[in-house]
Design an enzyme around this catalytic site. Structure first.
Site, PDB file in Angstrom:
ATOM      1  N   ARG A 265     -10.995  84.949  64.039  1.00 31.71           N
ATOM      2  CA  ARG A 265     -12.113  84.231  63.425  1.00 31.71           C
ATOM      3  C   ARG A 265     -12.737  85.155  62.383  1.00 31.71           C
ATOM      4  O   ARG A 265     -13.438  86.091  62.732  1.00 31.71           O
ATOM      5  CB  ARG A 265     -13.130  83.881  64.517  1.00 31.71           C
ATOM      6  CG  ARG A 265     -14.178  82.870  64.123  1.00 31.71           C
ATOM      7  CD  ARG A 265     -15.322  82.899  65.131  1.00 31.71           C
ATOM      8  NE  ARG A 265     -16.150  84.061  64.912  1.00 31.71           N
ATOM      9  CZ  ARG A 265     -16.761  84.764  65.861  1.00 31.71           C
ATOM     10  NH1 ARG A 265     -16.632  84.430  67.123  1.00 31.71           N
ATOM     11  NH2 ARG A 265     -17.513  85.803  65.561  1.00 31.71           N
ATOM     12  N   HIS A 269     -19.288  83.239  64.304  1.00 31.30           N
ATOM     13  CA  HIS A 269     -19.029  82.109  65.217  1.00 31.30           C
ATOM     14  C   HIS A 269     -19.516  80.802  64.592  1.00 31.30           C
ATOM     15  O   HIS A 269     -18.800  79.810  64.518  1.00 31.30           O
ATOM     16  CB  HIS A 269     -19.730  82.364  66.552  1.00 31.30           C
ATOM     17  CG  HIS A 269     -19.676  81.204  67.492  1.00 31.30           C
ATOM     18  ND1 HIS A 269     -18.513  80.821  68.132  1.00 31.30           N
ATOM     19  CD2 HIS A 269     -20.629  80.328  67.897  1.00 31.30           C
ATOM     20  CE1 HIS A 269     -18.761  79.762  68.897  1.00 31.30           C
ATOM     21  NE2 HIS A 269     -20.032  79.448  68.768  1.00 31.30           N
ATOM     22  N   TYR A 278     -21.818  92.892  67.234  1.00 32.08           N
ATOM     23  CA  TYR A 278     -20.803  93.082  68.268  1.00 32.08           C
ATOM     24  C   TYR A 278     -19.417  93.455  67.764  1.00 32.08           C
ATOM     25  O   TYR A 278     -18.551  93.804  68.556  1.00 32.08           O
ATOM     26  CB  TYR A 278     -20.707  91.839  69.177  1.00 32.08           C
ATOM     27  CG  TYR A 278     -20.417  90.536  68.438  1.00 32.08           C
ATOM     28  CD1 TYR A 278     -19.113  90.202  68.078  1.00 32.08           C
ATOM     29  CD2 TYR A 278     -21.438  89.642  68.129  1.00 32.08           C
ATOM     30  CE1 TYR A 278     -18.838  89.014  67.415  1.00 32.08           C
ATOM     31  CE2 TYR A 278     -21.179  88.454  67.466  1.00 32.08           C
ATOM     32  CZ  TYR A 278     -19.880  88.139  67.111  1.00 32.08           C
ATOM     33  OH  TYR A 278     -19.623  86.973  66.450  1.00 32.08           O
TER      34      TYR A 278
HETATM   35  C1  LIG Z   1     -19.314  74.789  79.032  1.00 32.26           C
HETATM   36  C2  LIG Z   1     -19.871  75.532  77.868  1.00 32.26           C
HETATM   37  N1  LIG Z   1     -20.468  76.732  78.044  1.00 32.26           N
HETATM   38  C3  LIG Z   1     -20.999  77.380  76.988  1.00 32.26           C
HETATM   39  C4  LIG Z   1     -20.953  76.857  75.737  1.00 32.26           C
HETATM   40  C5  LIG Z   1     -21.603  77.597  74.552  1.00 32.26           C
HETATM   41  N2  LIG Z   1     -20.550  78.098  73.650  1.00 32.26           N
HETATM   42  C6  LIG Z   1     -20.175  77.414  72.572  1.00 32.26           C
HETATM   43  S1  LIG Z   1     -18.879  78.085  71.791  1.00 32.26           S
HETATM   44  C7  LIG Z   1     -18.811  79.351  72.893  1.00 32.26           C
HETATM   45  C8  LIG Z   1     -17.714  80.376  72.752  1.00 32.26           C
HETATM   46  C9  LIG Z   1     -16.392  79.729  72.872  1.00 32.26           C
HETATM   47  O1  LIG Z   1     -15.394  80.645  72.615  1.00 32.26           O
HETATM   48  P1  LIG Z   1     -13.873  80.222  72.507  1.00 32.26           P
HETATM   49  O2  LIG Z   1     -13.513  79.274  73.599  1.00 32.26           O
HETATM   50  O3  LIG Z   1     -13.067  81.450  72.404  1.00 32.26           O
HETATM   51  O4  LIG Z   1     -13.794  79.371  71.165  1.00 32.26           O
HETATM   52  P2  LIG Z   1     -14.219  79.751  69.681  1.00 32.26           P
HETATM   53  O5  LIG Z   1     -15.653  79.334  69.500  1.00 32.26           O
HETATM   54  O6  LIG Z   1     -14.001  81.203  69.476  1.00 32.26           O
HETATM   55  O7  LIG Z   1     -13.344  78.909  68.835  1.00 32.26           O
HETATM   56  C10 LIG Z   1     -19.809  79.243  73.834  1.00 32.26           C
HETATM   57  C11 LIG Z   1     -20.073  80.199  74.911  1.00 32.26           C
HETATM   58  C12 LIG Z   1     -20.300  75.613  75.594  1.00 32.26           C
HETATM   59  N3  LIG Z   1     -20.171  75.019  74.405  1.00 32.26           N
HETATM   60  N4  LIG Z   1     -19.765  74.982  76.654  1.00 32.26           N
END
Ligand SMILES: Cc1ncc(C[n+]2csc(CCOP(=O)(O)OP(=O)(O)O)c2C)c(N)n1
Lengths: 366, 354
Positions: A265, A269, A278
Site C-alpha cells: 500500500r 491507509h 509507523y
Molecule cells: C471487523 C472490523 N474491525 C475493524 C475494522 C477497522 N479497520 C478498517 S480497515 C482496517 C485494517 C484492515 O487491514 P487489511 O485487512 O490488511 O486491509 P487493508 O486496509 O490494508 O486493505 C481496520 C482495522 C473494520 N473495518 N472491521
C-alpha cells in the site's frame, strides 16, 4: 492454475511456495515458472490498460478527497496488479466480493466509476446495482463478506449455474474469525470461491508479522484441505494467471483456493491516516521500485507489443475517465431525505411512515 | 384440527414450506439426521434430501453469512441457531449485513432469510442455554423480530416469515416447545406483524410475548378469582411493534403491565412502556409497570424459578397499579364520551387528572 504439463495436481494440501510465483520480474523480464502459464498478449495489454486507467482513477479519487468531495478514500495505489489482475480473471457470470479498498477492481469490472464512489462520497452505502455487475457491495466489516460468496455460489449451484466468486481481502482481515469460517465452509462445501488476499504488508498501522505466524498466508489453506497459492502481487501477469487458474479449478468442481498476493500500500491507509508514525519512508521507496505498471510496461515494450502511442492511448483513456468523474462529481448532489425510510424493509412499516412524516414536518418548519 | 406441540407445528411449517417452494433451504447445527436438538427439523432431511436440509460446519457466523449469500442469489434459507446464547457469534452478520443489506443497496439486494432461535429459560438448562436475547435484535433496524406463543401461531408465523421479503429473526420460546394446541393444517392466523388480544378483560392489560403469554393467561385466570378482569395482549411481533392493538387495549383498560423473562433494565419492556405511555397518557390510571427477570446473568437451573416471572409476581405487580384511585372515580359504566379523535371513551377517561 493452468498447468502446462500433465503432472497431476498436488493433492491438497500441497504446500504453497515460500517464494511467490512470478512470471515477470521487476525489470520486466519473463521468469520461467513451471506450472504457471503467462496470459496471452491481448490479456497482458488489457492488464496494463486496466492498471493505467485504474491508477488515474485512484489519483482522481484522492484529489476529490482533498477537495472535500469524498468523505474518505482508501487508495489502491501500488495494488493495481492484484485488483486488475483479479477482476480480469473473472468470467462474466462470476461474482466479485470487494472491500472498501477495491475501487480499482470495481472500475475494472465495468462498474460506473461514479457509482463506485457513492459509498465514499457519503451519498449512500452502495451506489451500484450488484446484480447488474455481479459485484457485491463494498464490504467494510473485515472478512464478513467472504461467507456471502460461499453462500451465493451454493445458491447458484442449486440453480444449475456454474458461477465462481472472487473474494478480495486484506492481510489484516485474515486474522478475523469470519475469514476462518468462510475458508472452512468453502472447503467443506467444495464451493467455487477463490479468496485473494492482497497482502499490502499493513493493516492500517499493524504490520503483517503481528497478524500471523504462518509461513505465508497462503499456507492457511493447508489446514482447510484446500489449495493455497503464493504470488507476486505486483506482477499482473502472475496474479491473472494464478487467479484465473484457481477460478477455472473452482468452476471445474475442484473446490476453493486461498491466494496470497505480496503487494504494498503505497499511500496512507486512507486520507485520514498518518503513516509516518509507523513506517519508514525508505520502505515505501523500496516498493515504488517494484511498481506493477512499470514492470508490465517494460515487458510489453521489450517484446514489441507496446509503443509510445499505445501507452499514450491508455493514458488518454484514464484522463478521459478522470475528467468524466470530476465533472459528474462537481455539482452538489440532491439527496431525498424521504429515501432514508424507503429501503429498510421491502415496504415501510407504520413506524417508519410516522417517522418519515415527522422528518418532513421538521424540514418544512426549518 | 389436529393437536400438535409447538415443536411439531414448527416442523410442519418447515415441511410445508420446503414442499411448496424449491428455494427454501434449512440448515444449521445438528438439524439433519438428528432433527435438531429440539427435534424441530425432525425427518426433514429424510423427506427432502441432504440438498434441502443439512448439517453445516459448526460456526454461527458462517451459517448466517452463507445464508446472506444464498438469499442474495434468490434462495430462501432458514437457519437455526442451536440456542439463544450461541447466536452471539453471528451477531456481526446479523447486525451489519442481514439487517442492512436491503437498505444499503437501496432495495437492490433483499434478504429473504429466517434465523430461528430457541430462546428463554424455564427448561433447567445450564449456563448459556436460557438467554432472552430479543432486545438485541429488536433494537436493530431492518430486522423483523417475531415470536409465537401458540402452536397455531408457530405454524402460521413461520410460514409467513419464510415468505417474507425481509429478514426475520424468529424467536421460539423453548419452554413452550412441548405445549400443545389445536392447529388447522395449513391454516394461517393473524398476520405476523400484528398483536392479538388473547383474553378480553376490562380492568388492566397484561402485555406479553413468547413464553410469557401462557403465564400471563394463567395470571389473568388467577386474578379473576380475586375479582379483576384482565385483558391479555400477545405481541407476537417485537419489531415492528403493533401500536394500534396495544394502544386500543390500554386505552380501554387504563392500566397495563408488561411481562417478559428478559432482564428488566434496558429490556424490551422499557420500549413498550415508553410507547404506551406516550400514546395513552391521558387514559392511564396508573404508571405502566414491568415484570421481568432480575438484572443478573441468567441463573443456574436450581435458582431459575426465582428469576423467571411467575403468576404470583405478576399478580403482585397488578396489585401495585394504584387501584385506590378507583375509589374516587366515577363508575366505569358511566355514559361514554367521544374524544376529539373519534375514539369512544368511558366518561372517567376525560378527566384531566385521573
Ligand atoms: C471487523 C472490523 N474491525 C475493524 C475494522 C477497522 N479497520 C478498517 S480497515 C482496517 C485494517 C484492515 O487491514 P487489511 O485487512 O490488511 O486491509 P487493508 O486496509 O490494508 O486493505 C481496520 C482495522 C473494520 N473495518 N472491521
Amino acid at each position: 492454475m493452468k498447468r502446462i504439463d500433465e503432472r497431476p495436481a498436488p493433492a491438497p494440501p500441497g504446500l504453497p511456495s515460500l517464494e511467490p510465483v512470478r512470471l515477470v520480474d521487476r525489470h520486466g523480464r519473463r521468469v520461467d515458472t513451471p506450472l504457471y502459464q503467462s496470459p496471452g498478449n491481448a490479456v497482458l495489454l488489457e492488464l496494463l490498460r486496466g492498471m493505467v486507467v485504474g491508477r488515474r482513477f485512484d489519483q482522481q479519487a484522492g484529489a476529490l478527497t482533498r477537495q472535500g468531495r469524498l468523505a474518505v478514500y482508501p487508495s489502491s495505489h501500488g495494488q493495481e496488479a492484484c485488483q486488475v489482475g483479479g477482476a480480469l480473471a473473472l468470467d462474466e457470470g462470476d461474482w466479485l466480493f470487494p472491500t472498501y479498498r477495491d475501487s480499482v477492481a470495481l472500475v475494472t469490472r465495468g462498474v460506473d466509476p461514479v457509482e463506485v464512489l457513492t459509498l465514499l462520497r457519503g451519498n449512500w452505502h452502495s451506489g451500484y446495482d450488484s446484480n447488474r455487475y455481479r459485484c457485491a457491495p463494498q464490504c467494510t466489516p473485515l472478512a464478513t463478506n467472504a461467507s456471502h460468496a460461499v453462500g451465493l455460489t451454493y445458491a447458484a449451484r442449486r440453480k444449475g449455474e456454474n458461477v465462481a466468486a472472487l473474494v478480495l481481502m486484506g492481510d489484516g482481515a485474515t486474522s478475523e474469525g469470519d475469514a476462518h469460517e468462510a475458508y472452512n465452509f468453502a472447503a467443506v462445501w467444495n464451493a467455487p470461491v477463490v479468496f485473494l488476499i492482497q497482502n499490502n504488508q499493513w493493516a492500517i498501522s499493524v504490520p503483517v508479522h503481528k497478524q500471523s505466524k504462518a509461513p505465508t498466508l497462503a499456507h492457511k489453506a493447508i489446514g482447510y484441505g484446500i489449495r493455497g497459492h503464493h504470488v507476486d502481487g505486483n506482477d499482473a501477469a502472475a496474479v491473472h494467471s494464478v487467479v484465473s487458474g484457481a477460478l477455472a479449478d473452482a468452476r471445474a468442481g475442484k473446490g476453493p483456493a486461498i491466494i496470497e498476493a505480496q503487494t504494498y500500500r503505497i499511500d496512507p491507509h486512507t486520507n485520514a491516516d498518518a503513516p509516518q508514525r509507523y513506517r519508514d519512508a525508505t520502505e515505501v521507496d523500496r516498493w515504488r521500485g517494484r511498481d506493477p505498471l512499470n514492470r508490465l510496461e517494460a515487458l510489453l515494450r521489450a517484446e514489441g507489443l507496446l509503443d509510445d502511442d499505445a501507452l499514450a492511448a491508455m493514458a488518454a483513456e484514464g484522463e478521459a475517465l478522470a475528467t468524466r468523474v470530476r465533472e459528474r462529481m462537481a455539482g452538489e448532489d440532491t439527496l431525498d431525505p424521504d429515501e432514508l425510510f424507503a429501503h429498510v424493509f421491502a415496504s415501510p412499516t407504520a413506524q417508519l411512515l410516522e417517522q418519515r412524516q415527522a422528518l418532513r414536518d421538521e424540514l418544512r418548519e426549518a | 384440527m389436529t393437536e400438535l406441540t409447538m415443536a411439531q407445528a414448527l416442523n410442519l411449517a418447515l415441511r410445508d414450506a420446503l414442499a411448496e417452494d424449491e428455494r427454501v433451504l434449512v440448515y444449521g447445527e445438528d438439524v439433519g439426521p438428528l432433527g435438531g436438538v429440539f427435534r424441530v427439523t425432525d425427518g426433514l432431511t429424510e423427506a427432502f434430501g441432504e440438498d434441502r436440509c443439512f448439517d453445516s460446519p459448526l460456526a454461527e457466523s458462517g451459517i448466517v453469512g452463507t445464508a446472506v449469500g444464498m438469499a442474495m442469489y434468490g434462495q430462501r434459507p432458514v437457519v437455526e441457531m442451536q440456542f439463544d446464547a450461541f447466536g452471539y457469534p453471528a451477531f456481526e452478520q446479523v447486525v451489519s449485513h442481514v439487517a442492512k443489506m436491503g437498505n444499503r443497496t437501496r432495495g437492490g439486494l433483499r434478504l429473504p432469510l429466517v434465523i430461528r432461535i430457541p430462546y428463554g429459560g424455564g427448561i433447567g438448562g445450564v449456563e448459556h442455554h436460557s438467554d432472552s436475547s430479543e432486545a438485541y435484535y429488536a433494537h436493530t433496524p431492518g430486522l423483523r423480530v417475531v415470536t409465537p406463543a401458540t402452536p397455531a401461531d408457530a405454524y402460521s408465523m413461520l410460514r409467513e416469515a419464510i415468505e417474507s421479503p425481509d429478514p426475520v429473526v424468529f424467536l421460539e420460546p423453548k419452554r413452550r416447545y412441548w405445549s400443545k394446541g389445536e392447529v388447522e393444517p395449513g391454516a394461517r392466523t393473524e398476520p405476523m406483524d400484528r398483536a392479538v388480544v388473547r383474553r378480553v378483560g376490562t380492568d388492566a392489560t397484561l402485555i406479553a410475548y413468547g413464553p410469557m403469554v401462557t403465564t400471563a393467561l394463567d395470571t389473568a385466570a388467577a386474578a379473576s378469582a380475586e375479582g379483576l378482569d384482565i385483558e391479555v395482549v400477545d405481541l407476537r411481533s417485537l419489531a415492528p411493534f403493533d401500536d394500534a392493538t396495544v394502544t386500543a387495549s390500554v386505552r380501554k383498560t387504563g392500566r397495563a403491565v408488561v411481562v417478559h423473562e428478559a432482564s428488566t433494565f434496558g429490556g424490551y419492556g422499557a420500549e413498550v412502556v415508553a410507547r404506551v405511555t406516550e400514546r395513552c397518557f391521558h387514559y392511564l390510571d396508573a404508571p405502566v409497570l414491568r415484570v421481568g427477570g432480575f438484572d443478573i446473568p441468567y441463573p443456574p437451573p436450581k435458582l431459575e424459578e426465582h428469576h423467571l416471572p411467575g403468576v404470583d409476581r405478576i399478580l403482585d405487580t397488578l396489585a401495585r397499579l394504584q387501584w385506590e384511585s378507583r375509589w374516587v372515580e366515577p363508575e366505569r359504566s358511566a355514559p361514554s364520551a367521544v374524544a376529539p379523535n373519534g375514539l369512544v371513551l368511558p366518561a372517567h377517561d376525560t378527566r384531566v387528572n385521573a
